[in-house]
Design a protein around this motif. Sequence first.
Motif, PDB file in Angstrom:
ATOM      1  N   GLN A   1       0.840  -1.189   0.000  1.00 18.28           N
ATOM      2  CA  GLN A   1       0.000   0.000   0.000  1.00 18.28           C
ATOM      3  C   GLN A   1       0.882   1.249   0.000  1.00 18.28           C
ATOM      4  O   GLN A   1       1.812   1.369   0.791  1.00 18.28           O
ATOM      5  CB  GLN A   1      -0.876  -0.029   1.259  1.00 18.28           C
ATOM      6  CG  GLN A   1      -1.831   1.122   1.419  1.00 18.28           C
ATOM      7  CD  GLN A   1      -2.674   0.948   2.678  1.00 18.28           C
ATOM      8  OE1 GLN A   1      -3.055  -0.177   3.030  1.00 18.28           O
ATOM      9  NE2 GLN A   1      -2.954   2.027   3.372  1.00 18.28           N
TER      10      GLN A   1
ATOM     11  N   TYR B   1      -6.285  -3.609   3.376  1.00 20.17           N
ATOM     12  CA  TYR B   1      -6.004  -2.191   3.592  1.00 20.17           C
ATOM     13  C   TYR B   1      -5.608  -2.000   5.047  1.00 20.17           C
ATOM     14  O   TYR B   1      -6.171  -2.622   5.944  1.00 20.17           O
ATOM     15  CB  TYR B   1      -7.249  -1.355   3.282  1.00 20.17           C
ATOM     16  CG  TYR B   1      -7.129   0.107   3.672  1.00 20.17           C
ATOM     17  CD1 TYR B   1      -6.411   0.998   2.877  1.00 20.17           C
ATOM     18  CD2 TYR B   1      -7.717   0.577   4.842  1.00 20.17           C
ATOM     19  CE1 TYR B   1      -6.287   2.333   3.245  1.00 20.17           C
ATOM     20  CE2 TYR B   1      -7.609   1.911   5.210  1.00 20.17           C
ATOM     21  CZ  TYR B   1      -6.887   2.783   4.403  1.00 20.17           C
ATOM     22  OH  TYR B   1      -6.759   4.099   4.774  1.00 20.17           O
ATOM     23  N   VAL B   2      -4.630  -1.130   5.268  1.00 24.68           N
ATOM     24  CA  VAL B   2      -4.181  -0.809   6.622  1.00 24.68           C
ATOM     25  C   VAL B   2      -4.482   0.665   6.887  1.00 24.68           C
ATOM     26  O   VAL B   2      -4.048   1.544   6.135  1.00 24.68           O
ATOM     27  CB  VAL B   2      -2.677  -1.068   6.807  1.00 24.68           C
ATOM     28  CG1 VAL B   2      -2.263  -0.784   8.254  1.00 24.68           C
ATOM     29  CG2 VAL B   2      -2.329  -2.510   6.436  1.00 24.68           C
ATOM     30  N   SER B   3      -5.237   0.930   7.954  1.00 22.36           N
ATOM     31  CA  SER B   3      -5.593   2.303   8.301  1.00 22.36           C
ATOM     32  C   SER B   3      -4.402   3.008   8.946  1.00 22.36           C
ATOM     33  O   SER B   3      -3.433   2.356   9.359  1.00 22.36           O
ATOM     34  CB  SER B   3      -6.780   2.315   9.268  1.00 22.36           C
ATOM     35  OG  SER B   3      -6.360   1.881  10.553  1.00 22.36           O
TER      36      SER B   3
ATOM     37  N   GLY C   1      -3.257   1.518  12.030  1.00 23.39           N
ATOM     38  CA  GLY C   1      -2.691   0.175  11.957  1.00 23.39           C
ATOM     39  C   GLY C   1      -3.717  -0.941  11.882  1.00 23.39           C
ATOM     40  O   GLY C   1      -3.352  -2.117  11.791  1.00 23.39           O
ATOM     41  N   ARG C   2      -4.989  -0.611  11.896  1.00 25.48           N
ATOM     42  CA  ARG C   2      -6.025  -1.630  11.809  1.00 25.48           C
ATOM     43  C   ARG C   2      -6.165  -2.127  10.373  1.00 25.48           C
ATOM     44  O   ARG C   2      -6.117  -1.330   9.431  1.00 25.48           O
ATOM     45  CB  ARG C   2      -7.356  -1.073  12.302  1.00 25.48           C
ATOM     46  CG  ARG C   2      -8.460  -2.113  12.393  1.00 25.48           C
ATOM     47  CD  ARG C   2      -9.681  -1.567  13.099  1.00 25.48           C
ATOM     48  NE  ARG C   2     -10.738  -2.551  13.163  1.00 25.48           N
ATOM     49  CZ  ARG C   2     -11.886  -2.360  13.791  1.00 25.48           C
ATOM     50  NH1 ARG C   2     -12.117  -1.209  14.414  1.00 25.48           N
ATOM     51  NH2 ARG C   2     -12.812  -3.309  13.808  1.00 25.48           N
ATOM     52  N   GLU C   3      -6.344  -3.441  10.216  1.00 23.43           N
ATOM     53  CA  GLU C   3      -6.433  -4.045   8.890  1.00 23.43           C
ATOM     54  C   GLU C   3      -7.862  -4.459   8.574  1.00 23.43           C
ATOM     55  O   GLU C   3      -8.617  -4.867   9.450  1.00 23.43           O
ATOM     56  CB  GLU C   3      -5.531  -5.279   8.789  1.00 23.43           C
ATOM     57  CG  GLU C   3      -4.055  -4.992   8.871  1.00 23.43           C
ATOM     58  CD  GLU C   3      -3.228  -6.258   8.716  1.00 23.43           C
ATOM     59  OE1 GLU C   3      -3.803  -7.305   8.336  1.00 23.43           O
ATOM     60  OE2 GLU C   3      -2.016  -6.201   8.986  1.00 23.43           O
TER      61      GLU C   3
ATOM     62  N   TRP D   1      -3.782  -0.630  -1.640  1.00 29.13           N
ATOM     63  CA  TRP D   1      -3.764  -1.660  -0.611  1.00 29.13           C
ATOM     64  C   TRP D   1      -2.564  -2.567  -0.791  1.00 29.13           C
ATOM     65  O   TRP D   1      -1.761  -2.373  -1.709  1.00 29.13           O
ATOM     66  CB  TRP D   1      -5.073  -2.463  -0.622  1.00 29.13           C
ATOM     67  CG  TRP D   1      -5.625  -2.724  -1.998  1.00 29.13           C
ATOM     68  CD1 TRP D   1      -5.154  -3.608  -2.913  1.00 29.13           C
ATOM     69  CD2 TRP D   1      -6.745  -2.074  -2.618  1.00 29.13           C
ATOM     70  NE1 TRP D   1      -5.908  -3.566  -4.059  1.00 29.13           N
ATOM     71  CE2 TRP D   1      -6.900  -2.633  -3.903  1.00 29.13           C
ATOM     72  CE3 TRP D   1      -7.648  -1.089  -2.200  1.00 29.13           C
ATOM     73  CZ2 TRP D   1      -7.904  -2.233  -4.787  1.00 29.13           C
ATOM     74  CZ3 TRP D   1      -8.647  -0.698  -3.081  1.00 29.13           C
ATOM     75  CH2 TRP D   1      -8.775  -1.263  -4.352  1.00 29.13           C
ATOM     76  N   THR D   2      -2.438  -3.564   0.067  1.00 34.12           N
ATOM     77  CA  THR D   2      -1.293  -4.480   0.067  1.00 34.12           C
ATOM     78  C   THR D   2      -1.741  -5.868  -0.349  1.00 34.12           C
ATOM     79  O   THR D   2      -2.858  -6.291  -0.041  1.00 34.12           O
ATOM     80  CB  THR D   2      -0.662  -4.544   1.477  1.00 34.12           C
ATOM     81  OG1 THR D   2      -0.185  -3.251   1.833  1.00 34.12           O
ATOM     82  CG2 THR D   2       0.493  -5.521   1.524  1.00 34.12           C
TER      83      THR D   2
ATOM     84  N   HIS E   1     -10.070  -9.755  10.471  1.00 29.45           N
ATOM     85  CA  HIS E   1      -9.743  -8.867   9.355  1.00 29.45           C
ATOM     86  C   HIS E   1     -10.803  -8.922   8.264  1.00 29.45           C
ATOM     87  O   HIS E   1     -11.010  -7.946   7.540  1.00 29.45           O
ATOM     88  CB  HIS E   1      -8.380  -9.240   8.770  1.00 29.45           C
ATOM     89  CG  HIS E   1      -7.243  -8.992   9.706  1.00 29.45           C
ATOM     90  ND1 HIS E   1      -6.063  -9.713   9.643  1.00 29.45           N
ATOM     91  CD2 HIS E   1      -7.115  -8.120  10.728  1.00 29.45           C
ATOM     92  CE1 HIS E   1      -5.243  -9.271  10.592  1.00 29.45           C
ATOM     93  NE2 HIS E   1      -5.860  -8.307  11.265  1.00 29.45           N
TER      94      HIS E   1
END
Length: 262
Positions: A75, A94-96, A99-101, A126-127, A217
């Motif tokens: 990301q 996606y990571v906010s 740090g929340r996924e 995103w990753t 998640h």
Amino acid sequence: MQEGTSAIPFPRSVGHRPDPAGSDPSSSALILAENQTVIGKLPSLLAHLSAREREIVLSHGRRKVYYKGATLFNQGAPHDGIYLIESGRIRVFYVSPSGREITLAYWYPGNFVGGPEVFGTGIHSWTGVAASNSSVVWLPGKQLKALITEIPALAIGIIEGLAFKGKCYSTMAQMLGTRSATERLVHLLLHLTDTYGIPDQAGIFIGAAFTHADFAHMVGATRQWVTIFLKRLQNDGIIHCRKSQILVRDRAALAAMQNAQA
């Protein structure tokens, strides 16, 4: 998963069953969706191509192997093309800033990941990581853009793929916005039971390994909440958990929970 008692044995066939990296019989993606049939099953990106056209496209790509946990793209990193999945399972999330996924989807063979900017412009939103050992073909954006001017069938495949992903993410947004965390997790358990279910005298085993964090998640909850809720289902005799294996002992009761919440 929460350790269960030894009173309910888990069959050796489940314990030694390989992770279903891409063998999903009902779809080409695992995603939180109200109705999987609405999404449908995506034909392979190369499905419309002749044998010679496939050979040309693949000659411009580079085959890569990613072991479980390896990162395909990050990301915020610049786009550099797309990854056509040949085998395995790719998790996109996606990571906010906190740090929340949130998992967007698990993609199976026939799909490509790395979009939506398929021509290598912009940055990744995103990753993507390998959720199991995976083989992909990386197609650089510039070559891909040149190829679709020569091979119209490839352009059709890309458009179909982007449309499919759009439907997936739309249904996920609908679930997150209109369903509670309890409804989402019950819905996911039922979907996994129907997709990977292995009938047994004690119930139905889910023949795919997912951790509490994986569930969290996917449904937009915390791992602690998932653990508490699964333990409640186990205490009620609806499921039985052992490590990363789940036995659904009473599917009807699980479905009734979903209907009661609707």
